[in-house]
Scaffold this motif. Structure first.
Motif, PDB file in Angstrom:
ATOM      1  N   GLY A 153       0.789  -1.226   0.000  1.00  0.00           N
ATOM      2  CA  GLY A 153       0.000   0.000   0.000  1.00  0.00           C
ATOM      3  C   GLY A 153       0.819   1.271   0.000  1.00  0.00           C
ATOM      4  O   GLY A 153       0.253   2.364   0.004  1.00  0.00           O
ATOM      5  N   ILE A 154       2.145   1.171  -0.027  1.00  0.00           N
ATOM      6  CA  ILE A 154       2.954   2.397   0.069  1.00  0.00           C
ATOM      7  C   ILE A 154       4.194   2.370  -0.825  1.00  0.00           C
ATOM      8  O   ILE A 154       4.698   3.421  -1.235  1.00  0.00           O
ATOM      9  N   SER A 171      -6.756   4.442  -4.886  1.00  0.00           N
ATOM     10  CA  SER A 171      -7.043   3.123  -4.317  1.00  0.00           C
ATOM     11  C   SER A 171      -8.518   2.849  -4.564  1.00  0.00           C
ATOM     12  O   SER A 171      -9.345   3.748  -4.408  1.00  0.00           O
ATOM     13  N   ASP A 204       0.217   7.464  -1.787  1.00  0.00           N
ATOM     14  CA  ASP A 204      -0.091   6.023  -1.790  1.00  0.00           C
ATOM     15  C   ASP A 204      -0.645   5.588  -0.433  1.00  0.00           C
ATOM     16  O   ASP A 204      -1.705   4.945  -0.363  1.00  0.00           O
ATOM     17  N   ALA A 205       0.021   5.992   0.622  1.00  0.00           N
ATOM     18  CA  ALA A 205      -0.475   5.624   1.970  1.00  0.00           C
ATOM     19  C   ALA A 205      -1.846   6.254   2.218  1.00  0.00           C
ATOM     20  O   ALA A 205      -2.779   5.595   2.702  1.00  0.00           O
ATOM     21  N   SER A 235      -4.117   7.225   0.002  1.00  0.00           N
ATOM     22  CA  SER A 235      -5.218   6.692  -0.831  1.00  0.00           C
ATOM     23  C   SER A 235      -5.769   5.434  -0.170  1.00  0.00           C
ATOM     24  O   SER A 235      -6.987   5.224  -0.105  1.00  0.00           O
ATOM     25  N   THR A 236      -4.900   4.627   0.399  1.00  0.00           N
ATOM     26  CA  THR A 236      -5.343   3.402   1.083  1.00  0.00           C
ATOM     27  C   THR A 236      -6.064   3.755   2.378  1.00  0.00           C
ATOM     28  O   THR A 236      -7.150   3.246   2.656  1.00  0.00           O
TER      29      THR A 236
HETATM   30 MG    MG Z   1      -1.725   2.776  -1.402  1.00  0.00          MG
END
Ligand code: MG
Ligand code: FAD
Length: 344
Positions: free
Chosen positions: A170-171, A240, A284-285, A287-288
């Motif tokens: 996820g990152i 995500s 990225d972090a 969006s999750t």
């Molecule tokens: Mg992510």
């Protein structure tokens, strides 16, 4: 007469030759595609040194996958997950520090110790399954990002609970996208586009000075059907969604983003969350995390962060765009099923 003809022929040959060498439009960009980190990585780099830069980026992506992939037995992450002893890796320490920061601010909605549950659900494997309730309850005890021991001075990290697994799915694509942008900037590239399976970063504008136009995937549409376009310069756009990796059983969609509170695929009111900001590892972090938090809690979280914008798509097909992003967003829903909620 004969002379004129031979001069003509020599001239024609010269023009032909020149066109084969000098006049062909100089390829001012290089486009490369590769399959890494379980996804298609596309890069388009402009400039005289584009070939060399594009090659450097590909090599860096290989290196990142070798060091960070839970699927590579010899990776540092696999060593950390198997040994229970500490591993020494500056790259991993920095990523884990960032991951913990986003776990803290998202109240644990983002948590890289989610590995045992990701593995148990096997969403993207040949054998996706719905684990038994008590198995989920057991594995949930291992999900606790606060139990990762990081020693910044020695640059070591250690897991403290037997069976814990760190999963950077996820990152780490965001981290990789930032690394690709850094390679471009270090080589003086003014214009480039990098897409790691929906994790997009752009350098500068397009060569003609116009912004890069990034299509937002319709979460219920076919690949390439959009619900909107984002016009960006020097930004990253990371999405995500519950449509990337999932299986359907008994009419229920089980996707790959697990709620660390329940151990089940998150059931928030969102079907996709897109973050737009400068640093792709953060996007990225986030969006999750926001996908797990849902619309209202994500809007609240973003109000507390500077320079982070978003596009949220809810289960009832409403599109919400944060205020500072509205002027860069063009609503364009080919399906006619979505409503763009401009005020709200
Ligand atoms: Mg992510
Ligand atoms: P995101 O929303 O960005 O992240 C979802 C992914 O993060 C999940 O797949 C899971 O890995 C993890 N996750 C789930 N819930 C949470 C949570 N609450 N908090 C934090 N993390 C969570 N895929 C393959 O099929 N084969 C491979 O060999 C493979 N190798 C990879 C190597 C690397 C270095 C990376 C970064 C990814 C790799 N992947 C591979 C893809 C990876 O398994 C994820 O599926 C992918 O990164 C998901 O990205 P996303 O943008 O769809 O989802």
């Amino acid at each position: 007469m004969k002379n004129e003809r031979s001069i003509m022929l020599i001239l024609l040959a010269a023009i032909f030759l020149y066109c084969c060498t000098g006049c062909s439009p100089k390829l001012d960009f290089v486009e490369k595609e590769s399959f890494q980190m379980g996804t298609v990585i596309t890069e388009r780099v402009y400039g005289d040194n584009a070939e060399n830069v594009a090659e450097q980026i590909l090599n860096r992506m290989h290196g990142i996958e070798d060091n960070l992939s839970i699927n590579v037995k010899t990776s540092s992450i696999s060593k950390l997950n198997s040994s229970g002893t500490s591993i020494h890796s500056e790259e991993i320490i920095n990523i884990l520090e960032t991951a913990k920061k986003f776990s803290d601010i998202s109240n644990g909605a983002f948590d890289v110790t989610i590995g045992p549950l990701v593995k148990e659900w096997g969403v993207f494997t040949e054998n996706p399954r719905i684990p038994a309730k008590q198995r989920i309850a057991e594995l949930l005890k291992l999900v606790d990002y606060k139990s990762i021991v990081i020693n910044k001075e020695e640059k070591t990290a250690k897991l403290t609970k037997d069976g814990q697994l760190i999963d950077l799915g996820g990152i780490a694509k965001g981290y990789a996208a930032d690394e690709a942008v850094n390679i471009c900037l270090q080589n003086g590239v003014k214009s480039a586009y990098i897409n790691l399976g929906g994790n997009v970063s752009v350098v500068g504008t397009k060569p003609d000075g116009s912004p890069w136009r990034i299509g937002l995937q319709n979460p219920r549409g076919l690949e390439g059907e959009y619900i909107g376009i984002l016009n960006i310069v020097n930004k990253t756009v990371v999405t995500s969604g519950d449509y990337e990796r999932y299986f359907i059983k008994g009419g229920v969609r089980y996707h790959h983003i697990i709620d660390p509170k329940t151990g089940y695929p998150s059931k928030s009111d969102l079907i996709s969350s897109t973050i737009v900001t400068d640093k792709s590892i953060e996007a990225d972090a986030l969006s999750t995390a926001t996908f797990v938090l849902g619309l209202e809690r994500s809007k609240k979280l973003l109000r507390s962060l500077k320079g982070v914008e978003a596009v949220f798509v809810t289960k009832d097909k409403k599109i919400y765009v944060t205020d500072n992003l509205k002027k860069y967003f063009t609503f364009m829903d080919e399906s006619g099923e979505y409503t763009y909620v401009e005020k709200g």
